[in-house]
Design an enzyme around this catalytic site. Sequence first.
Site, short mmCIF file in Angstrom:
data_model
loop_
_atom_site.label_atom_id
_atom_site.label_comp_id
_atom_site.label_asym_id
_atom_site.label_seq_id
_atom_site.Cartn_x
_atom_site.Cartn_y
_atom_site.Cartn_z
N ASP A 52 -141.76 37.36 46.44
CA ASP A 52 -141.41 37.06 47.59
C ASP A 52 -139.83 37.52 48.08
O ASP A 52 -139.29 37.40 49.19
CB ASP A 52 -141.85 35.73 48.52
CG ASP A 52 -141.22 34.73 47.44
OD1 ASP A 52 -140.49 35.00 46.59
OD2 ASP A 52 -141.28 33.43 47.97
N SER A 53 -139.22 37.78 46.85
CA SER A 53 -138.02 38.32 46.91
C SER A 53 -137.95 39.61 47.68
O SER A 53 -136.87 40.36 48.04
CB SER A 53 -137.40 38.85 45.43
OG SER A 53 -138.42 39.39 44.66
N GLU A 123 -144.73 28.10 43.85
CA GLU A 123 -143.33 27.62 43.41
C GLU A 123 -143.60 25.89 43.59
O GLU A 123 -144.00 25.27 44.52
CB GLU A 123 -142.24 27.79 44.26
CG GLU A 123 -141.65 29.14 44.09
CD GLU A 123 -140.67 29.94 44.66
OE1 GLU A 123 -140.02 28.78 45.49
OE2 GLU A 123 -140.31 30.91 44.95
N GLU A 190 -137.37 29.65 35.96
CA GLU A 190 -135.89 30.33 36.64
C GLU A 190 -134.72 29.76 36.40
O GLU A 190 -134.80 28.19 36.80
CB GLU A 190 -136.20 30.78 38.05
CG GLU A 190 -135.10 31.53 38.59
CD GLU A 190 -135.47 32.10 40.04
OE1 GLU A 190 -136.53 32.15 40.36
OE2 GLU A 190 -134.47 32.74 40.76
O1 KIV Z 1 -139.78 36.73 44.22
C1 KIV Z 1 -139.32 36.87 42.89
O2 KIV Z 1 -138.80 38.09 42.64
C2 KIV Z 1 -139.55 35.86 41.86
C3 KIV Z 1 -138.68 36.36 40.58
C4 KIV Z 1 -137.42 36.05 40.53
C5 KIV Z 1 -139.45 35.55 39.45
O3 KIV Z 1 -140.06 34.93 42.03
#
Ligand code: KIV
Length: 272
Positions: A52-53, A123, A190
């Site tokens: 979701d980044s 998460e 993380e």
């Molecule tokens: O959304 C993402 O890119 C992540 C990574 C940083 C593990 O959750």
Amino acid sequence: MSKLQAKYKRVTTHSLLEMKRNREKISMLTAYDYTLAKIIDDGGVDVILVGDSASNVMAGHETTLPITLDQMIYHASSVVRAVNRALIVVDMPFGSYQGNSKKALSSAIRIMKESGGHSVKVEGGSEIIESISRILSAGIPVMGHLGLTPQSIYKFGTYTVRAKENEEAKKLLEDAKLLEKAGCFALVLEKVPAKLAKKIANSITIPVIGIGAGHEVDGQVLVLHDMIGMNHEFNPRFLRRYLNLYNDITSAVKNYVSDVKSTDFPNEKEQY
Ligand code: KIV
């Protein structure tokens, strides 16, 4: 591709467990689109995370909170069309699984059906265990994510290292054990102290994939755009840049603009 990598023609959740047992480190990178997913799959990465980044990297939002389920499905289906070998994990976006396990299951089913991804990532620990259990009960593999969980950024207030204090470290270890017991196939850890990450990886049988969690875990994950230097503003200590594409692309664009302005491009060979 190494002999060990070639052994896993198609990486599955079972391959990851086997890799942990054989002490082979797991490599994971993010991808949100067809073209880059194809490149990193050809490069031999074991797991591709449709993170979701994408909310930050693709859409320019400040946090991961605004991205929607439809948008995650769009990114994931583009990645699925590109990948032959890696296991594809799709992040469940904020609001699609917290606080309502029935909604969590229907969100996870939409991701699996509409994108063709192989698993989902969520998460949190004990707070979302009901949602995790319900998703797992439908046969959908779930990856956990503990430590710094960006969807809770407004609760934390900052993106600094988590679990430096004993109480939070204790809860983190308990949550990791809970996720293992519930049936998660792996978890991302993380931004936590390396010593704690090692302890967690040694306390559970499922793979622990770290980002800013030191090297004594079972694998590593980075955001692809950070790792290939597409931006130069984000410089956390844990990030290793393997390319500096921001500079390379900027200079390519400058050269192109200059060639267009000077009529050097296109030349006679580049026309019909
Ligand atoms: O959304 C993402 O890119 C992540 C990574 C940083 C593990 O959750």
